[in-house]
Design an enzyme around this catalytic site. Structure first.
Site, short mmCIF file in Angstrom:
data_model
loop_
_atom_site.label_atom_id
_atom_site.label_comp_id
_atom_site.label_asym_id
_atom_site.label_seq_id
_atom_site.Cartn_x
_atom_site.Cartn_y
_atom_site.Cartn_z
N ARG A 74 0.82 -1.23 0.00
CA ARG A 74 0.00 0.00 0.00
C ARG A 74 0.85 1.28 0.00
O ARG A 74 0.46 2.30 0.59
CB ARG A 74 -0.98 0.02 1.19
CG ARG A 74 -1.96 -1.14 1.18
CD ARG A 74 -2.92 -1.10 -0.01
NE ARG A 74 -3.74 -2.29 -0.09
CZ ARG A 74 -3.51 -3.34 -0.92
NH1 ARG A 74 -2.49 -3.33 -1.76
NH2 ARG A 74 -4.30 -4.38 -0.93
N SER B 234 -11.81 0.54 3.12
CA SER B 234 -11.18 0.24 4.41
C SER B 234 -10.58 1.51 5.00
O SER B 234 -9.79 2.18 4.33
CB SER B 234 -10.06 -0.78 4.22
OG SER B 234 -10.60 -1.98 3.74
N GLU C 291 -5.65 4.05 6.19
CA GLU C 291 -5.38 3.93 4.76
C GLU C 291 -5.91 5.20 4.07
O GLU C 291 -5.33 5.73 3.14
CB GLU C 291 -6.10 2.69 4.23
CG GLU C 291 -5.88 2.44 2.77
CD GLU C 291 -6.28 1.03 2.35
OE1 GLU C 291 -6.04 0.07 3.12
OE2 GLU C 291 -6.85 0.90 1.27
#
Ligand SMILES: Cc1cc2nc3c(=O)[nH]c(=O)nc-3n(C[C@H](O)[C@H](O)[C@H](O)COP(=O)(O)OP(=O)(O)OC[C@H]3O[C@@H](n4cnc5c(N)ncnc54)[C@H](O)[C@@H]3O)c2cc1C
Length: 318
Positions: free
Chosen positions: A176, A226, A301
């Site tokens: 990520r 998320s 995130e």
């Protein structure tokens, strides 16, 4: 600079697809955010170069977005220019297993296109409601895959407004994360390489991915996917963030008009009229409770955009 004066300057250099005082809630899947002084739909590289050069010359905050599916905008909006990649910058060219696609292409469309041409590898992204540019920036993906796995090259606008070609190595992909989160680069297009597959099998896998997501995620309520990252070290300690939050009994926890989803605890849903202030307060509560339980601060995130154009994972602003 006064927004109307800025708008005339932009029109004078040929940037015409612009809106004044645009509500950013309309450009975020969370449906949250006050007005941006100016929002520009990006149509081509040359006008984007002119736009970026003007913003730098006049010291005007400028941010780039795709579908706003991983962003929280402030209730106070944005004092500058939001440049949006979307339909007007979304072409794709296919040759064998190679795809060259513009940053604005909608991921479900890209996955379907690849399937129709017998290219496997993008099924995991078929239910991600963002653009290719946003996915590369995040090195996002699902089912333990990331877009970096199949990215061969990226063309980007660098700090001096030049178009540069970057190898996968230059993109510094890791879980990520990518170089785009640390350097001021604008992703224009990417070269992806898939593997050969039968279009019917690929379509079947896409349908399975979509069915599972429909079942697992609260797709009917505005959300941002998320909220917290599933970092390997936390996973080993206590499992994925959704389970950690659910085990703490936080499903359904509400602040103002936002709530921890009762369907999936790593999602925060907007019940209607939710604000960025509500989201901040709720995320802060969740993090405090989880820290007390497992001794680890969950990391976001989702990115927060300040009214002055700073962008970083939301927890960094708490
Ligand atoms: C229901 C739902 C499910 C989701 N599921 C997943 C999932 O399974 N896996 C996953 O990884 N993510 C998931 N997400 C999050 C999100 O969709 C992805 O991160 C997506 O790739 C973001 O793309 P975007 O175009 O919306 O980017 P935005 O949210 O608009 O932007 C995200 C960041 O990328 C930057 N950015 C965007 N475009 C460019 C560009 N062209 N050049 C430089 N920087 C750029 C922005 O400045 C911002 O910092 C989900 C979101 C939702 C709402």
């Amino acid at each position: 600079m006064e927004p109307r004066k800025l708008a005339s300057k932009l029109l004078a250099i040929g940037v015409s697809e612009l809106r004044l005082d645009e509500p950013l809630a309309m450009h975020s899947t969370w449906k949250i955010g006050g007005p941006s002084d100016i929002l520009v739909h990006i149509t081509d590289t040359t006008s984007l170069q002119k736009l970026v050069a003007l913003a730098r010359e006049d010291d005007i905050p400028l941010i780039v977005i795709g579908r706003g599916s991983n962003i929280l905008f402030s209730d106070d909006g944005f004092r500058g220019i939001v440049a949006k990649f979307g339909k007007s910058f979304a072409a794709a060219r296919i040759d064998g297993q190679d795809i060259i696609a513009d940053a604005g292409i909608w991921l479900p469309r890209l996955a379907r296109l690849a399937a129709s041409r017998g290219i496997a590898g993008l099924e995991h992204a078929s239910g991600i409601p963002g653009t290719l540019g946003g996915l590369i920036y995040m090195n996002g993906g699902s089912l333990r895959q990331s877009i970096g796995d199949m990215t061969k090259r990226v063309w980007a606008l660098d700090e001096n407004c030049n178009v540069i070609e970057m190898s996968a190595e230059d993109c510094e992909f890791s879980y990520r994360s990518s170089v785009f989160q640390h350097r001021n680069l604008i992703i224009l297009r990417a070269h992806l390489r898939g593997t050969p597959g039968d279009p019917r099998d690929i379509r079947k896998r896409i349908l399975n991915v979509l069915a599972e997501r429909k079942h697992k995620f609260p797709l009917k309520q505005p959300n941002c996917g998320s909220v917290f990252t599933n970092k390997p070290e936390v996973y080993e300690l206590a499992g994925p963030p959704g389970k950690i939050i659910e085990d703490a009994g936080l499903k359904g926890l509400r602040v103002g008009n936002v709530m921890v989803s009762t369907v999936h605890a790593n999602f925060i849903v907007n019940l209607g009229g939710g604000t960025s202030k509500d989201v901040f307060e709720l995320i802060s509560k969740i993090r405090d409770v989880i820290y007390c339980r497992i001794g680890y601060w969950l990391e976001c995130e989702v990115r927060y955009v300040t009214p002055n154009g700073d962008i970083a994972p939301l927890h960094k602003f708490l």
